[in-house]
Enzyme design. Structure first.
Site, short mmCIF file in Angstrom:
data_model
loop_
_atom_site.label_atom_id
_atom_site.label_comp_id
_atom_site.label_asym_id
_atom_site.label_seq_id
_atom_site.Cartn_x
_atom_site.Cartn_y
_atom_site.Cartn_z
CE LYS A 1 -1.55 1.37 4.18
NZ LYS A 1 -1.44 3.05 4.43
CG ASN A 2 2.16 2.60 3.60
OD1 ASN A 2 0.87 2.96 3.37
ND2 ASN A 2 2.73 2.59 4.59
NE ARG B 1 0.23 10.61 9.30
CZ ARG B 1 0.13 9.34 8.64
NH1 ARG B 1 -1.21 8.91 8.79
NH2 ARG B 1 0.25 8.96 7.46
CG ASP C 1 3.23 1.73 9.42
OD1 ASP C 1 3.37 1.58 8.06
OD2 ASP C 1 2.19 2.64 10.07
#
Ligand code: EPZ
Length: 426
Positions: free
Chosen positions: A22-23, A121, A305
């Site tokens: 995904k990243n 963030r 993660d």
């Protein structure tokens, strides 16, 4: 809201192959804006975040086709310079599009991403880097307007090796005049994959994977074909599922240096991990060993993660482990839900907690607080006799492709309940 009901107690074991990260795919999809041509990308995971990025590209005029893990983007014609606020609110990492848009266009406008469940963030490092490259930035009413008065290679020294800021800078700098030097760059494997993608379309990027990246600007880029790296976090998540349930797991297609920070911790918990060819074989611990201290840090440190998933494993260990989350200020929300399942967790500070292993967890109804926290709850539920309900699974589906079918293929009893109305209807 959809939920999973899970009857635990089965070993999670067998053979697995996981698609792209995904990243990695998210910044690569953003990069397709740069070549004003066709990009063909293979091994693309079928996850909701990918669909949000596809919507963003279509909203600015790109033609996109996604079938059987292959994504084809034609970015010859861009009809809009503005990214719809709706998408940025849906997925904050869409901020990554900003660097590619300003690399291609003279102006772009994008909504400020704001914070999310795991932290505030901020994007100050992203904006400062673009300013260093000569982009004029105006921020008002929750929007960021970028004006490409000039785009000139420059020296960027990051206070913190931010993944997103490194990627946004690379995306903007590939078409800048001259050379950009990034010091204290993020070293995550996904940055290396982005470099490979950009260079395959004719860019000149060197050093990804180290903390120094150099980008020599080029005038034009061209058509490209690329295969995304496997998702090390998804692989790590399934390895924890097997370790917690006493199952053996074989994973095809892994990249050893990408997996080592995760394998290292699983070995400390008592797993045996062997790399064979381009795969790995994991045998579970006889007794789950407590790990004294788990501290998250940028790659090649232990990834944040994987923090929640490893905490689920330590909930069943033979001792006490301390977790120190150093990347995000609010990434312990799964602790309260794990406690509902019988875990013994004590906060020491807001980002340090102590977990004392218990013999068994027990079933309950729990809510996914975020992507990785949700995955951790599913892992815990796989060890519990009786039925556990995990809701708010939309979080989990953002980053795991078909997690229900994948776990079922490895022996899990898991069922997705779309929503009660629909079930009654069928
Ligand atoms: C990426 O997020 C990943 N997301 C995250 O994965 C991952 O947790 C994170 O990197 C760290 O590895 C994607 O790649 C899409 P950062 P990103 O910029 O780029 C602070 C998952 O579960 N910071 O490295 O947003 C920031 O607040 C997700 O898959 C600033 O202060 O991470 C955070 O505390 C979650 N100013 C820290 O740095 C900035 O301008 C790390 O952020 C930028 C970041």
């Amino acid at each position: 809201m959809s939920k999973y009901t899970i009857r635990g107690g089965n070993k999670i074991e067998g053979r697995l192959a996981i698609r792209g990260a995904k990243n990695s795919i998210l910044p690569i999809i953003a990069a397709t804006i740069l070549n004003e041509s066709v990009s063909t990308i293979h091994n693309v995971p079928d996850i909701s975040d990918v669909y949000v990025m596809i919507k963003i590209l279509e909203s600015i005029g790109c033609k996109v086709k996604y079938e059987d893990g292959t994504l084809v983007v034609d970015s010859s014609n861009i009809s809009s310079m503005e990214i719809d606020e709706h998408y940025v609110r849906k997925m904050r990492s869409s901020i990554i599009v900003m660097g590619a848009m300003i690399g291609r266009l003279d102006y772009t406008k994008i909504s400020h991403p704001g914070g999310c469940a795991i932290g505030s963030r901020p994007i100050d490092l992203h904006l400062n880097a673009l300013k260093e490259l000569g982009v004029r930035i105006e921020e008002d009413d929750g929007f960021i307007k970028c004006f490409k008065d000039k785009l000139v290679g420059s020296t960027i020294n990051f206070e913190f090796p931010s993944v997103g800021a490194t990627e946004n800078t690379m995306l903007a700098a590939v078409k800048a005049k001259g050379t950009t030097k990034i010091y204290n760059a993020a070293r995550e494997p996904e940055i290396e994959d982005l470099q490979d993608f950009l260079n395959s379309m004719g860019a000149k990027v060197r050093g990804a994977g180290t903390n120094y990246i150099e980008i020599e600007g080029v005038e034009t880029l061209h058509e490209v074909e690329h295969t995304v790296i496997p998702d090390r976090i998804a692989i790590g998540t399934y390895m924890v599922a097997s370790a917690m349930t006493g199952g053996c797991l074989e994973v095809d297609r892994v990249i050893i240096p990408h997996m080592e920070p995760i394998s290292d911790k699983l070995r400390a918990a008592g797993c045996n991990i062997e790399y064979k060819g381009n795969g790995l074989v994991m045998t579970p611990p006889k007794i789950i060993q407590a790990i004294d201290l788990v501290r998250t840090s940028p790659h090649p440190g232990f990834p944040t993660d994987m923090q929640a998933q490893l905490m689920s494993l330590m909930a069943l260990s033979n001792g006490t482990s301390v977790f120190h989350e150093t990347i995000f200020e609010n990434r312990f929300m799964h602790c309260a839900e794990l406690t509902r399942l019988g875990a013994n967790i004590k906060y020491i500070t807001e980002n340090i907690c102590m977990i004392k292993g218990v013999a068994n967890l027990h079933n309950a109804k729990v809510k996914s607080p975020d992507l990785r926290g949700g995955a951790a709850l599913i892992l815990a539920a796989l060890t519990i006799n009786g039925e556990t309900e995990v809701s708010n699974i939309y979080h989990v589906e953002r980053g795991y492709e078909n997690i229900e079918q994948t776990l079922r293929s490895l022996g899990a009893e898991i069922l997705k309940i779309e929503n009660l109305e629909k079930v009654k209807g069928c």
